[in-house]
Design a protein around this motif. Structure first.
Motif, PDB file in Angstrom:
ATOM      1  N   PHE A 517       0.820  -1.204   0.000  1.00  0.00           N
ATOM      2  CA  PHE A 517       0.000   0.000   0.000  1.00  0.00           C
ATOM      3  C   PHE A 517       0.861   1.264   0.000  1.00  0.00           C
ATOM      4  CE2 PHE A 517      -3.242  -2.883   2.097  1.00  0.00           C
ATOM      5  CZ  PHE A 517      -4.009  -2.974   0.954  1.00  0.00           C
ATOM      6  N   LEU A 518       1.935   1.266   0.764  1.00  0.00           N
ATOM      7  CA  LEU A 518       2.806   2.434   0.758  1.00  0.00           C
ATOM      8  C   LEU A 518       3.477   2.622  -0.588  1.00  0.00           C
ATOM      9  CD1 LEU A 518       4.448   2.215   4.301  1.00  0.00           C
ATOM     10  CD2 LEU A 518       2.663   3.764   3.525  1.00  0.00           C
ATOM     11  N   GLY A 519       3.915   1.537  -1.222  1.00  0.00           N
ATOM     12  CA  GLY A 519       4.514   1.635  -2.554  1.00  0.00           C
ATOM     13  C   GLY A 519       3.539   2.129  -3.593  1.00  0.00           C
ATOM     14  N   THR A 520       2.274   1.648  -3.506  1.00  0.00           N
ATOM     15  CA  THR A 520       1.249   2.132  -4.440  1.00  0.00           C
ATOM     16  C   THR A 520       1.011   3.617  -4.274  1.00  0.00           C
ATOM     17  OG1 THR A 520       0.187  -0.040  -4.340  1.00  0.00           O
ATOM     18  CG2 THR A 520      -1.130   1.801  -5.203  1.00  0.00           C
ATOM     19  N   PHE A 521       0.948   4.078  -3.034  1.00  0.00           N
ATOM     20  CA  PHE A 521       0.720   5.507  -2.787  1.00  0.00           C
ATOM     21  C   PHE A 521       1.872   6.358  -3.324  1.00  0.00           C
ATOM     22  CE2 PHE A 521       1.648   9.002   0.206  1.00  0.00           C
ATOM     23  CZ  PHE A 521       0.611   9.837  -0.166  1.00  0.00           C
ATOM     24  N   LEU A 522       3.124   5.929  -3.064  1.00  0.00           N
ATOM     25  CA  LEU A 522       4.267   6.686  -3.557  1.00  0.00           C
ATOM     26  C   LEU A 522       4.326   6.689  -5.076  1.00  0.00           C
ATOM     27  CD1 LEU A 522       6.990   5.583  -0.983  1.00  0.00           C
ATOM     28  CD2 LEU A 522       5.748   7.740  -1.069  1.00  0.00           C
ATOM     29  N   THR A 523       3.977   5.564  -5.710  1.00  0.00           N
ATOM     30  CA  THR A 523       3.970   5.502  -7.180  1.00  0.00           C
ATOM     31  C   THR A 523       2.936   6.431  -7.770  1.00  0.00           C
ATOM     32  OG1 THR A 523       4.676   3.183  -7.043  1.00  0.00           O
ATOM     33  CG2 THR A 523       3.792   3.948  -9.142  1.00  0.00           C
ATOM     34  N   LEU A 524       1.733   6.468  -7.176  1.00  0.00           N
ATOM     35  CA  LEU A 524       0.694   7.385  -7.661  1.00  0.00           C
ATOM     36  C   LEU A 524       1.135   8.837  -7.523  1.00  0.00           C
ATOM     37  CD1 LEU A 524      -2.527   5.703  -6.221  1.00  0.00           C
ATOM     38  CD2 LEU A 524      -1.808   5.786  -8.609  1.00  0.00           C
ATOM     39  N   CYS A 525       1.799   9.170  -6.434  1.00  0.00           N
ATOM     40  CA  CYS A 525       2.267  10.544  -6.245  1.00  0.00           C
ATOM     41  C   CYS A 525       3.338  10.910  -7.269  1.00  0.00           C
ATOM     42  CB  CYS A 525       2.804  10.727  -4.824  1.00  0.00           C
ATOM     43  SG  CYS A 525       1.529  10.632  -3.544  1.00  0.00           S
ATOM     44  N   VAL A 526       4.276   9.966  -7.567  1.00  0.00           N
ATOM     45  CA  VAL A 526       5.367  10.258  -8.501  1.00  0.00           C
ATOM     46  C   VAL A 526       4.861  10.378  -9.922  1.00  0.00           C
ATOM     47  CG1 VAL A 526       7.488   9.331  -9.482  1.00  0.00           C
ATOM     48  CG2 VAL A 526       7.135   9.260  -7.019  1.00  0.00           C
ATOM     49  N   LEU A 527       3.929   9.494 -10.329  1.00  0.00           N
ATOM     50  CA  LEU A 527       3.438   9.481 -11.706  1.00  0.00           C
ATOM     51  C   LEU A 527       2.354  10.503 -11.949  1.00  0.00           C
ATOM     52  CD1 LEU A 527       3.258   5.650 -12.409  1.00  0.00           C
ATOM     53  CD2 LEU A 527       5.088   7.248 -12.968  1.00  0.00           C
ATOM     54  N   SER A 528       1.818  11.143 -10.954  1.00  0.00           N
ATOM     55  CA  SER A 528       0.738  12.108 -11.151  1.00  0.00           C
ATOM     56  C   SER A 528       1.262  13.346 -11.867  1.00  0.00           C
ATOM     57  CB  SER A 528       0.123  12.501  -9.806  1.00  0.00           C
ATOM     58  OG  SER A 528      -0.835  13.518  -9.984  1.00  0.00           O
ATOM     59  N   HIS A 530       0.230  16.200 -11.503  1.00  0.00           N
ATOM     60  CA  HIS A 530       0.097  17.316 -10.570  1.00  0.00           C
ATOM     61  C   HIS A 530       0.879  17.039  -9.292  1.00  0.00           C
ATOM     62  CE1 HIS A 530      -3.068  18.760 -13.216  1.00  0.00           C
ATOM     63  NE2 HIS A 530      -3.653  17.582 -13.116  1.00  0.00           N
ATOM     64  N   ARG A 531       2.025  16.373  -9.427  1.00  0.00           N
ATOM     65  CA  ARG A 531       2.788  16.026  -8.224  1.00  0.00           C
ATOM     66  C   ARG A 531       3.321  17.264  -7.505  1.00  0.00           C
ATOM     67  NH1 ARG A 531       5.256  13.911 -12.668  1.00  0.00           N
ATOM     68  NH2 ARG A 531       7.132  14.938 -13.459  1.00  0.00           N
ATOM     69  N   ARG A 532       3.536  18.360  -8.266  1.00  0.00           N
ATOM     70  CA  ARG A 532       4.015  19.579  -7.605  1.00  0.00           C
ATOM     71  C   ARG A 532       2.952  20.140  -6.676  1.00  0.00           C
ATOM     72  NH1 ARG A 532       6.628  24.089 -11.321  1.00  0.00           N
ATOM     73  NH2 ARG A 532       8.072  22.359 -11.536  1.00  0.00           N
ATOM     74  N   GLU A 533       1.669  20.174  -7.152  1.00  0.00           N
ATOM     75  CA  GLU A 533       0.604  20.658  -6.292  1.00  0.00           C
ATOM     76  C   GLU A 533       0.402  19.745  -5.090  1.00  0.00           C
ATOM     77  OE1 GLU A 533       0.545  20.362  -9.431  1.00  0.00           O
ATOM     78  OE2 GLU A 533      -0.195  22.151 -10.458  1.00  0.00           O
ATOM     79  N   ILE A 534       0.556  18.435  -5.308  1.00  0.00           N
ATOM     80  CA  ILE A 534       0.394  17.491  -4.196  1.00  0.00           C
ATOM     81  C   ILE A 534       1.504  17.686  -3.167  1.00  0.00           C
ATOM     82  CG2 ILE A 534       0.343  15.049  -3.606  1.00  0.00           C
ATOM     83  CD1 ILE A 534      -0.816  14.521  -6.375  1.00  0.00           C
ATOM     84  N   ALA A 535       2.737  17.884  -3.649  1.00  0.00           N
ATOM     85  CA  ALA A 535       3.841  18.084  -2.716  1.00  0.00           C
ATOM     86  C   ALA A 535       3.673  19.376  -1.934  1.00  0.00           C
ATOM     87  CB  ALA A 535       5.167  18.090  -3.485  1.00  0.00           C
TER      88      ALA A 535
END
Length: 539
Positions: A517-528, A530-535
């Motif tokens: 689950f943690l790997g899936t969450f990190l992958t979604l954040c990296v591939l999004s 809009h990762r800059r807005e999320i960060a």
């Protein structure tokens, strides 16, 4: 002015600085040099078939490369401060332009071709779409000012040729250079100069009405079937195309002309700049709207420069429309960013709730009645709440089943502790008739070894039953068959080696699920995208 009146107005109209060197529909005016034309014509258009970009591509690298340098192109050579063959020479020769215009030697040309005219780009793109095999044709919009010092018009170079230097196809090339308003760019076009590249099929539906067929009801539905010119005829020239489109424009009523030169021009300009405009509307709103206004005014002047000069109110209409569209694009992008951030919060809340649900409890330190699932986070979605309620019921049922087996194990131990076997010399019937005091006296001389050993055995069995309860609760999510077994089944004491094996599997499965689950969450954040807005949101 009614439909069919093609007279140019006789009253002089003041010409602003932007329209002073504006190009006509066909050919050039009195000025053919590239640098003086850039101020009034700041955009270039290039037809190309897109290729898959490299995953390591950067905007500073070349986007279009001349065929002479295509085989040995090097990023370091393009960025080098030393003299290299990719750098433009001090002057251009007739041999260079003839090598580019002659199709037999074009593979060694040092130039990249572009055009000042968006209409010629649309005309030529539809012709290639119909007669060619590849339909993935795109029109790239290039910032002409970024190429200053490295670009020249083909007509300018062809005019410099002496009669002795002229090729046998010289005048054929010159006519083509005039009608296409051809521009030759030395070496390459950097990616930073390319504003956008739009497929032809997305441009055609957004053309002003005078470019389209008046009655599309009898036309078959194809991407280029609605255009109002004879693209399927090989002898249909660009000069004829310009004449036909001007006649279509002048046949329209006045209100339709104003609509096509204002709203229609803005619509086509935004279509040419769509991805760049939507991005810049958030990053630099002033640059985005100013660039779109200039392109829209170029489109507005094309059907009749005299019409644009006679109706200066179209400039204000274009400016207002572009600002309205820019505000809507910026608001839509902001709303989308907020929606993406909220959706990511829901995902994180759901993952946290699911991780807590799958965390095994430790009944050795607290009773089964105190076992509970944490409440759902406020950011979790309704679907996650339903799933958590189902998991909670599942955990409680499994806990009740394990507790029932624990009680049955304790019940099975009671006869061994409180009902020792009667003496062999006393019958069972007579022993049952003795008083409690007499029964105690008979027990007094008995040896103490069985009494000492019996509590030891019961404590061992009690410890095994408690271990069984611990293993049942910790492995309930990956051993559902044992957790949901009927409560009436008789419980037997586990073997000595079962407890560490089940506990090891439970801990291993819990670690794997948490890592997944943690790997899936990190992958979604990296591939999004809009990762800059999320960060920024999480920091």
């Amino acid at each position: 002015m009614g439909a069919g009146n093609y007279d140019i107005p006789r009253s002089p109209v003041e010409v602003n600085a932007q329209e002073r060197n504006a190009l006509p529909q066909y050919g050039f005016g009195s000025e053919v040099s590239f640098d003086p034309l850039v101020d009034s014509n700041p955009f270039l258009f290039r037809l190309h078939t897109p290729k898959e970009p490299s995953p390591f591509y950067d905007a500073t690298e070349p986007y279009f490369v001349a065929q002479a340098f295509a085989d040995d192109v090097s990023e370091s050579a393009f960025r080098s401060t030393k003299i290299s063959p990719y750098r433009p020479p001090a002057s251009y020769s007739y041999a260079d332009v003839s090598r580019h215009m002659d199709w037999t030697t074009r593979s060694s040309s040092p130039f990249v071709t572009a055009s000042f005219s968006f209409a010629w780009a649309v005309y030529e793109a539809t012709r290639r779409y119909h007669h060619g095999m590849k339909h993935s044709i795109e029109i790239a919009v290039i910032d002409a000012k970024a190429l200053s010092g490295r670009a020249v018009t083909a007509a300018e170079l062809l005019r410099k040729a002496t009669p002795e230097e002229r090729h046998k196809d010289h005048w054929k090339w010159y006519r083509y250079a005039l009608e296409a308003q051809d521009v030759l760019i030395w070496g390459y076009v950097p990616g930073s100069a390319v504003l956008a590249s739009i497929p032809l099929t997305q441009i055609l539906p957004r053309l002003p009405s005078y470019f389209l067929a008046p009655d599309p009801s009898h036309i078959k539905e194809t991407p280029i079937s609605r255009v109002g010119w004879a693209y399927d005829q090989k002898k249909y020239t660009y000069r004829t195309f310009c004449q036909d489109m001007s006649e279509h424009f002048l046949r329209l009523p006045v209100d339709r002309r104003i609509r096509d030169t204002s709203a229609g021009a803005v619509r086509l300009a935004i279509a040419f700049l769509r991805p760049w405009f939507h991005k810049m509307a958030t990053d630099d709103f002033t640059t985005a709207t100013a660039t779109a206004c200039v392109l829209a005014q170029m489109v507005s002047r094309w059907p009749g420069l005299w019409w644009a000069r006679e109706h200066p109110e179209t400039v204000d209409l274009i400016r207002c429309l572009v600002h309205i569209v820019g505000e809507e694009a910026r608001e839509a992008r902001r709303t989308q960013a907020l929606a993406d951030a909220g959706r990511m919060q829901d995902i994180v809340g759901g993952l946290e709730t699911l991780a807590r649900s799958f965390t095994p409890s430790r009944p050795r330190h607290r009773s089964i009645s105190s076992f509970s699932i944490p409440s759902v986070s406020s950011t979790a979605s309704v679907a996650d709440e339903d799933e958590t309620l189902f998991d909670r019921d599942f955990v409680l049922k499994a806990g009740r089943a394990a507790s029932e087996r624990y009680r049955m194990s304790i019940a099975s131990l009671k006869p061994r502790v409180f009902s020792p076997p009667p003496p062999p010399d006393v019958p069972e019937a007579s022993s049952s008739k003795l008083l409690p005091s007499e029964r105690a006296k008979e027990k007094a001389p008995a040896p103490a070894e069985p009494i000492v050993k019996t509590p030891s055995a019961s404590s061992v069995l009690l410890e095994q039953a408690s271990s069984r309860l611990t293993s049942a609760v910790s492995s309930l999510f990956h051993s559902a068959s044992s957790a949901t077994a009927p409560a009436t089944t008789s419980a037997t004491a586990p073997r000595q080696g079962d407890e560490p094996t089940l506990d090891y599997y439970a801990r291993t499965a819990s670690a794997l699920l948490t890592g997944f689950f943690l790997g899936t969450f990190l992958t979604l954040c990296v591939l999004s995208p809009h990762r800059r807005e999320i960060a920024n949101h999480w920091t």
